[in-house]
Design a protein around this motif. Structure first.
Motif, mmCIF file in Angstrom:
data_model
loop_
_atom_site.group_PDB
_atom_site.id
_atom_site.type_symbol
_atom_site.label_atom_id
_atom_site.label_comp_id
_atom_site.label_asym_id
_atom_site.label_seq_id
_atom_site.Cartn_x
_atom_site.Cartn_y
_atom_site.Cartn_z
ATOM 1 N N ASP A 284 58.882 -29.650 34.645
ATOM 2 C CA ASP A 284 57.963 -29.810 33.529
ATOM 3 C C ASP A 284 56.723 -28.964 33.794
ATOM 4 O OD1 ASP A 284 56.615 -30.636 31.276
ATOM 5 O OD2 ASP A 284 55.878 -32.483 32.199
ATOM 6 N N LEU A 285 56.487 -27.995 32.925
ATOM 7 C CA LEU A 285 55.359 -27.089 33.116
ATOM 8 C C LEU A 285 54.143 -27.506 32.307
ATOM 9 C CD1 LEU A 285 57.198 -23.664 33.031
ATOM 10 C CD2 LEU A 285 56.464 -24.952 35.007
ATOM 11 N N SER A 286 54.343 -28.361 31.339
ATOM 12 C CA SER A 286 53.260 -28.787 30.455
ATOM 13 C C SER A 286 52.466 -27.583 29.963
ATOM 14 C CB SER A 286 52.341 -29.781 31.173
ATOM 15 O OG SER A 286 53.067 -30.892 31.604
ATOM 16 N N ASN A 287 53.202 -26.580 29.523
ATOM 17 C CA ASN A 287 52.605 -25.341 29.000
ATOM 18 C C ASN A 287 51.706 -24.647 30.021
ATOM 19 O OD1 ASN A 287 53.887 -25.596 26.524
ATOM 20 N ND2 ASN A 287 52.297 -26.972 25.773
ATOM 21 N N ASN A 288 52.024 -24.738 31.297
ATOM 22 C CA ASN A 288 51.232 -24.139 32.346
ATOM 23 C C ASN A 288 51.668 -22.691 32.564
ATOM 24 O OD1 ASN A 288 50.010 -23.323 34.728
ATOM 25 N ND2 ASN A 288 50.193 -25.335 35.663
ATOM 26 N N PHE A 289 50.874 -21.773 32.060
ATOM 27 C CA PHE A 289 51.173 -20.345 32.168
ATOM 28 C C PHE A 289 51.259 -19.913 33.625
ATOM 29 C CE2 PHE A 289 49.564 -15.899 32.237
ATOM 30 C CZ PHE A 289 50.607 -15.309 31.562
ATOM 31 N N GLY A 290 50.377 -20.424 34.467
ATOM 32 C CA GLY A 290 50.376 -20.072 35.880
ATOM 33 C C GLY A 290 51.682 -20.404 36.571
ATOM 34 N N SER A 291 52.278 -21.536 36.226
ATOM 35 C CA SER A 291 53.567 -21.918 36.815
ATOM 36 C C SER A 291 54.667 -20.962 36.387
ATOM 37 C CB SER A 291 53.946 -23.337 36.401
ATOM 38 O OG SER A 291 53.032 -24.268 36.928
ATOM 39 N N MET A 292 54.656 -20.589 35.117
ATOM 40 C CA MET A 292 55.671 -19.658 34.625
ATOM 41 C C MET A 292 55.528 -18.293 35.298
ATOM 42 S SD MET A 292 56.052 -20.542 30.603
ATOM 43 C CE MET A 292 54.408 -21.106 30.197
ATOM 44 N N VAL A 293 54.305 -17.828 35.474
ATOM 45 C CA VAL A 293 54.067 -16.546 36.130
ATOM 46 C C VAL A 293 54.502 -16.618 37.592
ATOM 47 C CG1 VAL A 293 52.256 -14.957 36.905
ATOM 48 C CG2 VAL A 293 52.265 -15.778 34.556
ATOM 49 N N GLY A 294 54.268 -17.748 38.238
ATOM 50 C CA GLY A 294 54.700 -17.930 39.618
ATOM 51 C C GLY A 294 56.203 -17.795 39.770
ATOM 52 N N VAL A 295 56.952 -18.387 38.850
ATOM 53 C CA VAL A 295 58.410 -18.285 38.871
ATOM 54 C C VAL A 295 58.826 -16.835 38.660
ATOM 55 C CG1 VAL A 295 60.529 -18.930 37.632
ATOM 56 C CG2 VAL A 295 58.810 -20.668 38.158
ATOM 57 N N LEU A 296 58.165 -16.144 37.746
ATOM 58 C CA LEU A 296 58.487 -14.741 37.471
ATOM 59 C C LEU A 296 58.230 -13.863 38.696
ATOM 60 C CD1 LEU A 296 59.301 -12.553 35.452
ATOM 61 C CD2 LEU A 296 56.934 -12.480 34.682
ATOM 62 N N LYS A 297 57.105 -14.052 39.374
ATOM 63 C CA LYS A 297 56.792 -13.260 40.565
ATOM 64 C C LYS A 297 57.783 -13.534 41.697
ATOM 65 C CE LYS A 297 52.360 -14.332 40.601
ATOM 66 N NZ LYS A 297 50.917 -14.369 40.875
ATOM 67 N N ALA B 278 47.297 -11.544 32.411
ATOM 68 C CA ALA B 278 46.252 -11.364 31.409
ATOM 69 C C ALA B 278 46.372 -12.418 30.325
ATOM 70 C CB ALA B 278 46.362 -9.960 30.805
ATOM 71 N N PHE B 279 45.364 -12.465 29.441
ATOM 72 C CA PHE B 279 45.438 -13.346 28.284
ATOM 73 C C PHE B 279 44.851 -12.635 27.079
ATOM 74 C CE2 PHE B 279 41.238 -14.190 29.938
ATOM 75 C CZ PHE B 279 40.455 -14.373 28.804
ATOM 76 N N ALA B 280 45.260 -13.090 25.924
ATOM 77 C CA ALA B 280 44.777 -12.516 24.674
ATOM 78 C C ALA B 280 44.573 -13.637 23.670
ATOM 79 C CB ALA B 280 45.770 -11.504 24.122
ATOM 80 N N GLU B 281 43.445 -13.596 22.976
ATOM 81 C CA GLU B 281 43.197 -14.571 21.927
ATOM 82 C C GLU B 281 43.832 -14.058 20.650
ATOM 83 O OE1 GLU B 281 39.622 -16.506 19.337
ATOM 84 O OE2 GLU B 281 39.146 -15.915 21.382
ATOM 85 N N ALA B 282 45.087 -14.393 20.494
ATOM 86 C CA ALA B 282 45.851 -13.944 19.328
ATOM 87 C C ALA B 282 47.158 -14.719 19.297
ATOM 88 C CB ALA B 282 46.143 -12.454 19.409
#
Length: 155
Positions: free
Chosen positions: A61-74, A113-117
């Motif tokens: 469960d990531l609870s929309n945690n971008f950092g966790s998803m990026v960690g898996v990708l790396k 990175a992040f983008a407000e869009a």
């Protein structure tokens, strides 16, 4: 179009830059380019993928945690570079001035990175106006560069 829905420009802000190398040590060696590679002008291929926001990844469960998803990708990238070790190298000139790949596990430039869009507001039909050069990073030293962007809306 930016997140305002008008002609606003997409602004992508970099949070973090790092280098991801193969998880196992590699024997340094040179890979010559083919005759075709030497005849054709260098090609820089950019690829952009979008994924639906998910609350789980690989049963966690990531609870929309971008950092966790990026960690898996790396982590996955570091494992893939063991087999595809040339992507963790760099293009350098050999003694006669021809480009070759130095397989030295220099690693892959990885940008967070992040983008407000919202993706639905971006103009992919005319990318030169709003998104060119913002979603795929430029390679500075290595053979491959990766950028992961989190999109969010303040609406």
């Amino acid at each position: 179009m930016g997140s305002e829905g008008g002609g606003g420009e997409l602004i992508v802000k970099v949070n973090k830059r790092e280098v991801v190398a193969a998880v196992l040590p590699l024997q340094e060696h040179w890979l010559p380019l083919s005759n075709l590679d030497l005849l054709l002008p260098p090609v820089d291929v950019g690829v952009f993928f979008c994924y639906k926001k998910s609350t789980s990844l690989l049963g966690k469960d990531l609870s929309n945690n971008f950092g966790s998803m990026v960690g898996v990708l790396k982590k996955a990238l570091a494992q893939a570079l063991v087999t595809y070790y040339a992507f963790a190298g760099e293009v350098v000139s050999n003694p006669v001035g021809e480009p070759e790949i130095l397989c030295n596990n220099r690693g892959v430039d990885f940008v967070e990175a992040f983008a407000e869009a919202e993706l639905k507001d971006l103009n992919f039909y005319n990318p030169d106006d709003t998104i060119e050069g913002k979603l795929v990073p430029k390679k500075k030293h290595g053979v491959l560069a990766v950028q992961s962007v989190e999109y969010f809306s303040m609406k």
